[in-house]
Design a protein around this motif. Sequence first.
Motif, PDB file in Angstrom:
ATOM      1  N   TRP A 112       2.808  -5.234  -3.435  1.00  0.00           N
ATOM      2  CA  TRP A 112       2.045  -4.442  -2.474  1.00  0.00           C
ATOM      3  C   TRP A 112       2.652  -3.058  -2.283  1.00  0.00           C
ATOM      4  O   TRP A 112       2.346  -2.361  -1.330  1.00  0.00           O
ATOM      5  N   ARG A 113       3.512  -2.663  -3.215  1.00  0.00           N
ATOM      6  CA  ARG A 113       4.071  -1.320  -3.209  1.00  0.00           C
ATOM      7  C   ARG A 113       4.053  -0.763  -4.628  1.00  0.00           C
ATOM      8  O   ARG A 113       4.395  -1.468  -5.582  1.00  0.00           O
ATOM      9  N   ARG A 114       3.683   0.497  -4.736  1.00  0.00           N
ATOM     10  CA  ARG A 114       3.588   1.106  -6.061  1.00  0.00           C
ATOM     11  C   ARG A 114       4.934   1.098  -6.786  1.00  0.00           C
ATOM     12  O   ARG A 114       4.998   0.812  -7.996  1.00  0.00           O
ATOM     13  N   ASP A 116       7.359  -1.000  -6.593  1.00  0.00           N
ATOM     14  CA  ASP A 116       7.632  -2.332  -7.118  1.00  0.00           C
ATOM     15  C   ASP A 116       6.820  -2.601  -8.382  1.00  0.00           C
ATOM     16  O   ASP A 116       7.328  -3.174  -9.359  1.00  0.00           O
ATOM     17  N   SER A 337      -0.778   0.434  -5.197  1.00  0.00           N
ATOM     18  CA  SER A 337      -0.783   1.701  -4.456  1.00  0.00           C
ATOM     19  C   SER A 337      -1.865   1.707  -3.383  1.00  0.00           C
ATOM     20  O   SER A 337      -1.639   2.152  -2.246  1.00  0.00           O
ATOM     21  N   GLU A 340      -0.828  -0.635  -0.555  1.00  0.00           N
ATOM     22  CA  GLU A 340       0.253  -0.023   0.218  1.00  0.00           C
ATOM     23  C   GLU A 340      -0.306   0.979   1.235  1.00  0.00           C
ATOM     24  O   GLU A 340       0.113   1.001   2.399  1.00  0.00           O
ATOM     25  N   ASP A 349       4.015  -3.726   7.757  1.00  0.00           N
ATOM     26  CA  ASP A 349       4.959  -3.465   6.673  1.00  0.00           C
ATOM     27  C   ASP A 349       5.608  -4.780   6.244  1.00  0.00           C
ATOM     28  O   ASP A 349       6.329  -5.403   7.021  1.00  0.00           O
ATOM     29  N   PRO A 352       9.701  -4.107   0.745  1.00  0.00           N
ATOM     30  CA  PRO A 352       9.674  -4.174  -0.716  1.00  0.00           C
ATOM     31  C   PRO A 352       9.918  -5.591  -1.210  1.00  0.00           C
ATOM     32  O   PRO A 352      10.934  -6.200  -0.885  1.00  0.00           O
TER      33      PRO A 352
END
Length: 359
Positions: A112-114, A116, A337, A340, A349, A352
């Motif tokens: 859920w994070r670019r 990562d 992305s 996120e 949140d 990571p």
Amino acid sequence: KQCDMSELCWIVMGTGLIADKVTPLIGSAENCRVVGVASRNLDRARWFAERHGIEHACTYQELLTGQTTFANESRRHDHAIYCTLPNRHHPASSLRLLEAGYHVLCEKPLCWRRDDAERLFGAARKAERLLVEGFMYLHHRQIDVLAAMVRDGATPIGQIRRIEAFFESDMKAVHREATRYSHNLAGGAVLDLGCYPVSFIRTVLGKSIEQVSVTGTVAEPLAGETLGVDERVEVEGRSGQVSFRLVCGIDHVGQRCVRLIGEFGEVSTDWPWAPDPDRAELQVTRSESHPRGAGHETIVIERGGDKFVNQFARFAAAVRGECSPLPSPVWSIDQASAIERILADVGVDYGPGLDRSPL
């Protein structure tokens, strides 16, 4: 029985509801066979193996360290892991599996994070292994037909002006709040359900989603946790001349549909995430302004196949170098992305994923 060189041999990681449902379908895919299952608890793995007629069972630690009864075979043949663990463990587990030499098909959301996502696919390139995010509905021809209407104008209702996508379910009613409402396990509406509408909008548009407005509600934390999850999220946006809306929620049963709204009516389906393998149907509603007048018709997509079976067959073919992976690394990085950004706007949140222990 050892793996035939023409087969891709699979190990199922996890023994929950998804694994129980999908494991029998892997063997139905061309050139695919399930040879092992891994669980945190060896007794649980053995129970699952017996239930599904799988020869080998092991723990996660044995799988990652090569201490399994089929370790030597794994070194001689390509093996793939179907990762069905809770969301929280997807990123870190995928990384460790790639580093251990396995191909990986990880259930959505991969992360859920670019940052990562970029790190994961970088690790896959370095290990010369295949990493794919498991969005099974992308492996049915229904999505190709819908995408063609948006991108190619192949539509019975004129130019598409708006896209709507919904996925709402009551996770408490099906007794899944322990995971779906858990911040520690990275549950929440967007990661569990909303990733489907997000991916749909992006796929049919063929581009990143921009100019978005996000609203949502955050649930009270579960007992023993300090943070709550996103319970309901709505996103409004625009891409060029097309506006879009997506809605996801885990607090009550609602809509599970997509709608393409055009100049002269709309095309819709109530089965966007699980199209029928033999006869998928798209409903066309013409408005009075349509050249043929108001009315209704059905577009039938025959023999699209089972979405999961298609997914495993495509993965195996991609391992053999016969086709590209679906979805692609670029697609999954853009998906992470988009998620996120939406979560940030909601104010949730999950941290990571690669910073958490997978086991």
